[in-house]
Design an enzyme around this catalytic site. Structure first.
Site, short mmCIF file in Angstrom:
data_model
loop_
_atom_site.label_atom_id
_atom_site.label_comp_id
_atom_site.label_asym_id
_atom_site.label_seq_id
_atom_site.Cartn_x
_atom_site.Cartn_y
_atom_site.Cartn_z
N ARG A 180 0.82 -1.04 -0.05
CA ARG A 180 -0.01 0.07 0.04
C ARG A 180 0.77 1.38 -0.02
NH1 ARG A 180 -2.17 -3.57 -0.98
NH2 ARG A 180 -4.09 -4.80 -0.18
N SER A 258 -11.22 -0.78 3.00
CA SER A 258 -10.51 -1.13 4.24
C SER A 258 -9.81 -0.03 5.04
CB SER A 258 -9.43 -2.17 3.86
OG SER A 258 -10.02 -3.40 3.15
N GLU A 354 -4.92 3.03 6.17
CA GLU A 354 -4.69 3.22 4.78
C GLU A 354 -5.27 4.55 4.12
OE1 GLU A 354 -6.04 0.19 2.00
OE2 GLU A 354 -5.46 -1.50 3.13
#
Length: 358
Positions: A180, A258, A354
Site C-alpha cells: 500500500r 479497508s 490506509e
C-alpha cells in the site's frame, strides 16, 4: 459554488477552462464527509495540468490531487488548489507475445477498467475487481486484493511535474512499490508526494494467463461451485460477490473501504500471538514474515458495530469504518485512534490507516 473562466498566460486565444470556487466536496469523497474546496480545477487532459502550472497565481499555490476520493478522510476545508482528475480513455495499446498492454486515463473508475479488460479478453486484473477509486490513484496506493497487487500488473505511467509542467514517463523501477505504498506517497529523498499528477497508466496483462485462486475466499467459492479451473470472468464474478457481501457500497453507506493496513510481523511475533489467540487469521509471506488480518484483530477487541457519533465500525466487517449519516471527519479520526489504542493494548501491534487523514 462560483465559476470563473480563466485564460492561461500565453494569450487570449488559448482555450479557457473553469476555475470553480467554494466547491462542496461531500459528493467527491466516498466517506461522504463535509468539506469545501476553496478552489477546484477539473483536469481532463495533460494540457490542463500544464495550464495550472503555468498560471501566474495557481501555479505558485499548493496543490491537492483528487481522484475518486475513496482513500481519504476529510477533517477540514481544503485551502490548496484541488485538481479533480477526470482524464478519460481506455484502449489496448499493444499486444506482445507475452502480454497485452492496456492503457487507461487517470480519471477512469478502477472497476470500470477491470470489467472492460475482462470483457475484452485481456485477463489478469480480475482479482482487483470492485476496488473503489480511479485508475490514477491505483499506483499511488499500490492497491491489492485476493493475492494480487497493482505492481504485479504494472507496466508504466505518464505524469506531469507540478513545478515545471514537464511530462514524464515512469516505469515500475522508479515507482518504489511496497505494501500500500509507492514513490507517490513518499516525502523523503526522491519521493513524489504532492509533486506530480498521474495522467495515464499502462498495465500488463500476461500471456499465458494463470488464475490466482489461493486466497481462502476464492477456495471456498471453488468448493461451493465445484469449478476447479475458473475462467477470468468467473473469478471476476466471484470477487464481486465476495466484496459485495463483506463491504458496504459507498453509494449507500459512506466508507473508504479497508481502513487499516494488514500488519506484517516476524514469525516469532506471530507465534507469540498464536500462543495467546490460536484463532488469529494470518498469512505466511515469501520473505518469512507473516501478515495478520487487521479485521480479525479489531473484531477480537470487540469493536464491530461500535461508534463515535455517526462514525462506526461496520457490522459485517470490522476492517471498514462507515458514515451512518452525518459523520464528520473528526469523529472518524477519533474512532480510528481508539481502535488503534485498543489493538495495541491487547496485541502490541500498531495498526496503520490506509486512507490519508486531511
Amino acid at each position: 459554488m462560483q465559476e470563473q473562466a480563466v485564460n492561461p498566460p500565453n494569450g487570449p486565444t488559448a482555450p479557457a477552462w473553469l476555475l470553480e470556487r467554494d466547491v462542496n466536496l461531500k459528493p467527491y469523497n466516498s466517506f461522504g464527509l463535509p468539506a469545501t474546496a476553496r478552489q477546484l480545477v477539473r483536469i481532463r487532459s495533460e494540457a490542463d495540468v500544464r495550464r495550472v502550472v503555468d498560471h501566474p497565481s495557481l501555479g505558485r499555490a499548493p496543490k491537492f490531487v483528487l481522484g475518486g476520493g475513496s482513500n481519504m478522510v476529510l477533517t477540514r476545508d481544503i485551502e490548496a488548489v484541488v485538481l479533480k482528475i477526470e482524464i478519460p480513455g481506455l484502449r489496448l495499446l499493444e499486444e506482445r507475445d507475452d502480454a497485452w498492454i492496456i492503457e487507461a486515463g487517470a480519471g477512469v473508475p478502477w472497476h470500470e477498467l477491470v470489467r472492460w479488460s475482462v470483457e475484452q479478453g485481456y485477463p489478469g486484473l480480475e482479482n482487483l475487481a470492485l476496488i473503489p477509486g480511479t485508475v490514477g490513484a491505483a499506483p499511488v496506493q499500490n492497491i491489492g486484493a485476493y493475492g494480487i497487487e497493482l505492481k504485479d500488473r504494472f507496466d508504466s505511467l505518464d505524469a506531469v511535474d507540478l513545478v515545471t509542467g514537464r511530462a514524464v514517463h515512469l516505469p515500475a523501477s522508479v515507482c518504489r512499490f511496497g505494501y500500500r505504498d509507492s514513490v507517490f506517497k513518499q516525502t523523503g529523498f526522491g519521493g513524489l508526494a504532492g509533486k506530480s499528477v498521474i495522467t495515464k497508466v499502462r498495465l500488463r496483462c500476461p500471456k499465458p494467463w494463470q488464475p490466482h485462486i489461493d486466497y481462502l475466499d476464492l477456495q471456498r467459492k471453488i468448493a461451493e461451485t465445484g469449478i476447479s479451473a475458473p475462467s477470468a470472468r468467473q473469478i471476476f464474478d466471484w470477487v464481486c460477490e465476495i466484496r459485495s457481501a463483506k463491504l458496504p457500497d459507498p453509494a449507500r453507506i459512506g466508507n473508504a473501504g479497508s481502513f487499516f493496513k494488514n500488519p506484517v510481523v516476524s514469525e516469532e511475533q506471530c507465534r507469540d500471538i498464536i500462543g495467546r489467540d490460536p484463532g488469529i487469521v494470518h498469512y505466511p509471506m515469501p520473505d518469512g514474515t507473516v501478515k495478520l488480518a487487521a479485521g480479525w484483530l479489531i473484531d477480537a477487541c470487540g469493536w464491530k458495530g461500535k461508534s463515535v457519533g455517526d462514525a462506526a465500525v461496520y457490522e459485517r466487517q470490522a476492517l471498514v469504518l462507515v458514515n451512518r449519516g452525518q459523520a464528520r471527519g473528526a469523529e472518524v479520526v477519533t474512532l480510528a485512534r481508539a481502535i488503534q489504542e485498543s489493538v495495541y493494548g491487547r496485541f502490541g501491534i500498531r495498526l496503520e490507516p490506509e486512507p490519508i487523514l486531511l
